[in-house]
Design an enzyme around this catalytic site. Structure first.
Site, mmCIF file in Angstrom:
data_model
loop_
_atom_site.group_PDB
_atom_site.id
_atom_site.type_symbol
_atom_site.label_atom_id
_atom_site.label_comp_id
_atom_site.label_asym_id
_atom_site.label_seq_id
_atom_site.Cartn_x
_atom_site.Cartn_y
_atom_site.Cartn_z
ATOM 1 C CG ASN A 9 -1.400 8.489 2.208
ATOM 2 O OD1 ASN A 9 -2.591 8.633 1.913
ATOM 3 N ND2 ASN A 9 -0.591 7.680 1.527
ATOM 4 C CE LYS A 11 -0.858 4.217 2.973
ATOM 5 N NZ LYS A 11 0.058 3.127 2.724
ATOM 6 C CG HIS A 95 1.723 6.620 -2.129
ATOM 7 N ND1 HIS A 95 1.608 5.243 -2.109
ATOM 8 C CD2 HIS A 95 1.961 6.989 -0.844
ATOM 9 C CE1 HIS A 95 1.762 4.823 -0.861
ATOM 10 N NE2 HIS A 95 1.989 5.855 -0.075
ATOM 11 C CD GLU A 97 -0.276 2.304 -0.750
ATOM 12 O OE1 GLU A 97 -1.212 3.119 -0.719
ATOM 13 O OE2 GLU A 97 0.326 1.914 0.274
ATOM 14 C CD GLU A 167 5.841 7.459 1.392
ATOM 15 O OE1 GLU A 167 5.445 7.710 2.540
ATOM 16 O OE2 GLU A 167 5.090 7.042 0.497
ATOM 17 N N GLY A 173 3.807 0.230 5.101
ATOM 18 C CA GLY A 173 2.768 -0.643 5.643
ATOM 19 C C GLY A 173 3.276 -2.011 6.072
ATOM 20 C CB SER A 212 7.008 1.082 9.003
ATOM 21 O OG SER A 212 6.326 0.190 8.143
HETATM 22 C C1 PEP Z 1 2.567 5.698 3.079
HETATM 23 O O1 PEP Z 1 1.773 4.971 2.526
HETATM 24 O O2 PEP Z 1 2.830 6.814 2.597
HETATM 25 C C2 PEP Z 1 3.195 5.225 4.316
HETATM 26 C C3 PEP Z 1 4.280 5.813 4.706
HETATM 27 O O3 PEP Z 1 2.572 4.191 4.956
HETATM 28 P P1 PEP Z 1 2.951 3.561 6.400
HETATM 29 O O4 PEP Z 1 3.295 4.697 7.300
HETATM 30 O O5 PEP Z 1 1.709 2.836 6.825
HETATM 31 O O6 PEP Z 1 4.105 2.653 6.164
#
Ligand code: PEP
Length: 252
Positions: A9, A11, A95, A97, A167, A173, A212
């Site tokens: 992803n 973003k 997601h 976000e 997630e 992040g 992460s």
């Molecule tokens: C995400 O935003 O789907 C995600 C998993 O981000 P990160 O790997 O940066 O934590």
């Protein structure tokens, strides 16, 4: 047997030139017939160019969101038909976000899921609890609620062509990933929720972990019984790191 899956992803990152370099390097590093499926999800405006570059490769294309409506006066939105038209196979829905920053609730996420499938796209449905919810012991309840909204609207058969990504919001992040055991516990719960409606569909459902994931922790997380790969944010922008994560999923 579930085929492992790793999706990047991106973003709101990248330029045309940076994306081209990233995809070029990715295609150089990906085996011709990888055991794990690999996808990248660039921002909307770069999808068409990415599709052309990925054509005839083993890497799939996904989008990061989709409009719940199919056509019409929805300024700024992008429909599932448009995503299909430019070559997407997957689309991320729900997601955290989008849920937090753009106030997408369970009902809207479920409608997006349906919109995606109506055009033959495979939704990657994200679910996960906030830190506060985890600390209150509400993780399973939150994940069940998010999942049930989709199952009730779309029906259990819809999960035959869907991917779920667990997630935890507190891991996205932040550099603070869920432990393999924490991930496994929630993944098993998700599979059990689906199995309560259809055991066969649940057994075949791919459930990704996101939050992460890095080259250094991917192998351990992906080795868990109900973890079928990862949805990768930050680390998907660094090709070496992403390729190592993909390799960890191949070895699963
Ligand atoms: C995400 O935003 O789907 C995600 C998993 O981000 P990160 O790997 O940066 O934590």
């Amino acid at each position: 047997m579930r085929r492992p899956f790793v999706a990047g992803n991106w973003k709101m990152h990248g330029t045309r030139a940076e994306n081209a370099d990233l995809i070029e390097a990715l295609l150089l590093g990906v085996p011709a017939q990888p055991t794990a499926e690999i996808a990248v999800c660039p921002p909307f405006v770069y999808l068409w160019e990415a599709a052309r570059q990925l054509k005839a490769s083993s890497v799939s294309l996904g989008a990061q969101s989709v409009c719940a409506e199919s056509i019409g006066a929805f300024t700024g939105e992008v429909s599932a038909a448009m995503l299909k038209d430019v070559g997407c196979r997957y689309v991320i829905v729900g997601h955290s976000e989008r849920r937090a920053l753009y106030k997408e609730d369970d009902a809207l996420v479920a409608r997006k899921f349906l919109a995606a499938q109506s055009q033959g796209l495979t939704p990657i449905l994200c679910v996960g609890e906030s830190l506060d919810e985890r600390e209150r012991g509400q993780t399973m309840q939150v994940v069940s609620r998010q999942l049930t909204a989709v199952l009730d609207l779309a029906g259990i058969k819809a999960m035959q062509d869907a991917v779920v990504a667990y997630e935890p919001v507190w891991a996205i992040g932040t550099g603070k990933n869920a432990t393999p055991a924490q991930a496994q516990e929630v993944h098993a719960h998700i599979r059990a929720e689906v199995a309560a409606r259809d055991g066969k569909i649940a057994a075949a459902l791919r459930i990704l972990y996101g939050g992460s994931v890095k080259a250094g922790n991917a192998r351990e997380i992906f080795s868990m019984q109900d973890v079928d790969g990862g949805l990768i944010g930050g680390a998907s922008l660094k090709v070496d790191e992403f390729l190592k994560i993909c390799a960890a999923a191949q070895a699963h």
